[in-house]
Scaffold this active site. Sequence first.
Site, PDB file in Angstrom:
ATOM      1  N   CYS A   2      -0.601  -2.816  -8.699  1.00  0.00           N
ATOM      2  CA  CYS A   2      -0.601  -1.830  -9.338  1.00  0.00           C
ATOM      3  C   CYS A   2       0.844  -0.851  -9.661  1.00  0.00           C
ATOM      4  CB  CYS A   2      -1.656  -0.930  -8.863  1.00  0.00           C
ATOM      5  SG  CYS A   2      -3.121  -1.656  -8.459  1.00  0.00           S
TER       6      CYS A   2
HETATM    7  C1  LIG Z   1     -10.474  -3.272  -6.375  1.00  0.00           C
HETATM    8  O1  LIG Z   1     -10.179  -2.697  -7.589  1.00  0.00           O
HETATM    9  C2  LIG Z   1      -8.982  -2.809  -8.166  1.00  0.00           C
HETATM   10  C3  LIG Z   1      -9.046  -2.320  -9.477  1.00  0.00           C
HETATM   11  O2  LIG Z   1     -10.035  -2.732 -10.403  1.00  0.00           O
HETATM   12  C4  LIG Z   1      -8.635  -4.432  -8.197  1.00  0.00           C
HETATM   13  O3  LIG Z   1      -7.318  -4.546  -8.526  1.00  0.00           O
HETATM   14  C5  LIG Z   1      -8.761  -4.963  -6.875  1.00  0.00           C
HETATM   15  O4  LIG Z   1      -8.500  -6.131  -6.999  1.00  0.00           O
HETATM   16  C6  LIG Z   1     -10.172  -4.673  -6.314  1.00  0.00           C
HETATM   17  N1  LIG Z   1     -10.149  -5.198  -4.971  1.00  0.00           N
HETATM   18  C7  LIG Z   1     -11.181  -5.780  -4.353  1.00  0.00           C
HETATM   19  C8  LIG Z   1     -11.313  -6.324  -3.183  1.00  0.00           C
HETATM   20  O5  LIG Z   1     -12.293  -6.135  -5.021  1.00  0.00           O
END
Ligand SMILES: *[C@@H]1O[C@H](CO)[C@@H](O)[C@H](O)[C@H]1NC(C)=O
Length: 611
Positions: A2
């Site tokens: 991010c």
């Molecule tokens: C949590 O959400 C973020 C944004 O959608 C994503 O990038 C990330 O991979 C997610 N993590 C899990 C463990 O699902």
Amino acid sequence: MCGICCVVNLTASQCVLQKHVREKLRNRGPDCSQDITDMVLDPSYSCLFSAHVLHMRGVLTPQPLQDKDGNILLWNGEVFGGLTVGAEDNDTKVVLHHLSLCRSPSDVLSVLSQVKGPWAIIYYRKAEHCIWFGRDFFGRRSLLWSSGPEECSFTLTSVSSCLPDSDSAYWQEVPAVGVYSLDLKKCSYNRSLKLELYPWVYIGDEPPNDFTCEGLPSSVSMVMNDSGLLLNFPVPSMNTSLTAATPNDKPNQTSQTSPDDLKVFLKSTEKREMVRNLIDVLSEAVRRRVQCLPYQLKLTEEPNDDEAQVAILFSGGIDSMILAVLADRHIPADRPIDLLNVAFKLQESKINPGSTKKGQTNKRQHASADIAQSDQVKSNCFNVPDRITGRAGLQELKNLSPARKWNFVEINVTQEELKEMREKHISHLVHPLDTVLDDSIGCAVWFAARGTGIISEGTEQRRHTSTAKVVLTGIGADEQLAGYSRHRVRFKTSGLKGLVKELAMELGRISSRNLGRDDRIIGDHGKEARFPYLDEDVVSFLNSLPVWEKADLCLPRGIGEKLLLRLAAVELGLGPSAVLPKRAMQFGSRIAKLENRHEKASDKCKRLVTS
Ligand SMILES: *[C@@H]1O[C@H](CO)[C@@H](O)[C@H](O)[C@H]1NC(C)=O
Ligand SMILES: *[C@@H]1O[C@H](CO)[C@@H](O)[C@H](O)[C@H]1NC(C)=O
Ligand SMILES: *[C@@H]1O[C@H](CO)[C@@H](O)[C@H](O)[C@H]1NC(C)=O
Ligand SMILES: *[C@@H]1O[C@H](CO)[C@@H](O)[C@H](O)[C@H]1NC(C)=O
Ligand SMILES: *[C@@H]1O[C@H](CO)[C@@H](O)[C@H](O)[C@H]1NC(C)=O
Ligand SMILES: *[C@@H]1O[C@H](CO)[C@@H](O)[C@H](O)[C@H]1NC(C)=O
């Protein structure tokens, strides 16, 4: 991956995020962008939190994420262990949940030192008027800071840009030496920015009693917290034992090395056991990094069968070959794997002079051969060392796993394109690093990770752009297993003891030398860099071994450096790639040849300066 950013202003005037920084952040997190601002009158300050999310797994969780008390989390990381994240859970939510339960600074530090995986974090505790931020102990995610044009403002961001006219913000990487807190209440009353540092320390070690921070913006001061609070390294310190046990059966010293030279070592059951332990721990590190991608979650929307979810920066050298073999174990058999292989165009005058001469004799003899020859030269100009070993490596992988679809993506880069992309993108991403080496590697990794090239199948060639969001890289293997030629030099001049010191020093500075930069470069494509050799469990295993088990620099090149990894390669069934000597990416891809040969790698790179 991010893009996260926070701007703080002690004058309680509106915080602004520069447009060009926002653009770069959005490249890292194209799936969802959001800002939260907070203005507080007494104590007086204002904050802007800006988050740009790349959706990797599970349900999209927008950031900044806020809890019911108004605390705000910006999380650029992956929890691969330490805190429990269920298959359907989201790690951002899990981290905020744990942080919300914290009652004291020591609780916050304890949560952060439990996390296994890469991260950069910005976390605002509203009631305490306090911002926590930092990077994991290796610095596997980028975070930069600067104090703004006006005093009393402070910015943290994953990535910036180096416009010479941009209100001259002066960016530095946040040193990955600990976690920092900024007490906005104190700062506001005193009208000055003062950070507190809680350092990372190996278990059992004394905290350093002084820390000078070179990259600190001038209007910001920093103190080490005196309460003795610190974060424990999630790995043990490097084994410094120097007394070798009974020497191994050494292979005969010949100029030609072959995988058979390595098989001799595997006759020892102890050695074999150690090699298998390494394979197990590395395999698990790769598994954690290639699983839990959308295809495992049985989304209703099936991904295109032809699209790989995982790509590997691939030179055909031993580090990337091992990653490919292990990824093959854990990625469903019907999914392709993209092998990204980058080559910079050689000037024709620099192509093997022997073959040109032969071409000239041919020319006189047959006019038709002449045309074929010049075509050959044209395509040969991308036949750089990494392309040649890459193709050979592909063949080995096909032999080992014939059912897998291996997409060997040939990424050919011309000088014109290099120049254009460096100016538009790469120079900003490399910033604030600035050497010739940063330029070479930054450019090579940027083009490789973009994944746009061609795939040859028989005589057919088709264009291919990798859509994989996960990019595995082999960084960390050379630093831990003595892969560089400078390790041989050090060993010759100061023996095993010197070598251990060198390795410990290099592992300590890998964040500031490589990782922040590579994260910014790869993240720019909306992809996430993952480093299996820097997995906590892999590093713990390697750190526990004495250095002479990892490398034996009395042995010839292609055998002695990264010995243990070469043995693992043989054990995994690899052939000639197991004994390829190390070749640095800037030479293997020939980008270094394109540029001025009289430069030193550590010189400041003039090409990175934008005008
Ligand atoms: C949590 O959400 C973020 C944004 O959608 C994503 O990038 C990330 O991979 C997610 N993590 C899990 C463990 O699902
Ligand atoms: C404010 O600044 C003064 C002078 O630099 C210093 O002595 C004092 O400790 C600071 N107060 C706080 C709360 O940091
Ligand atoms: C160190 O941390 C403790 C706990 O957060 C805090 O009470 C103390 O004021 C800090 N020390 C300094 C020098 O700021
Ligand atoms: C090394 O050379 C010796 C003597 O020539 C031979 O007996 C031995 O088998 C060789 N070892 C290897 C590993 O080739
Ligand atoms: C890329 O380089 C390879 C040589 O490594 C060559 O075979 C291929 O034709 C080139 N492709 C393009 C599109 O230039
Ligand atoms: C370091 O290596 C030596 C030799 O193998 C071993 O005896 C010792 O237990 C290791 N030390 C640690 C702390 O792992």
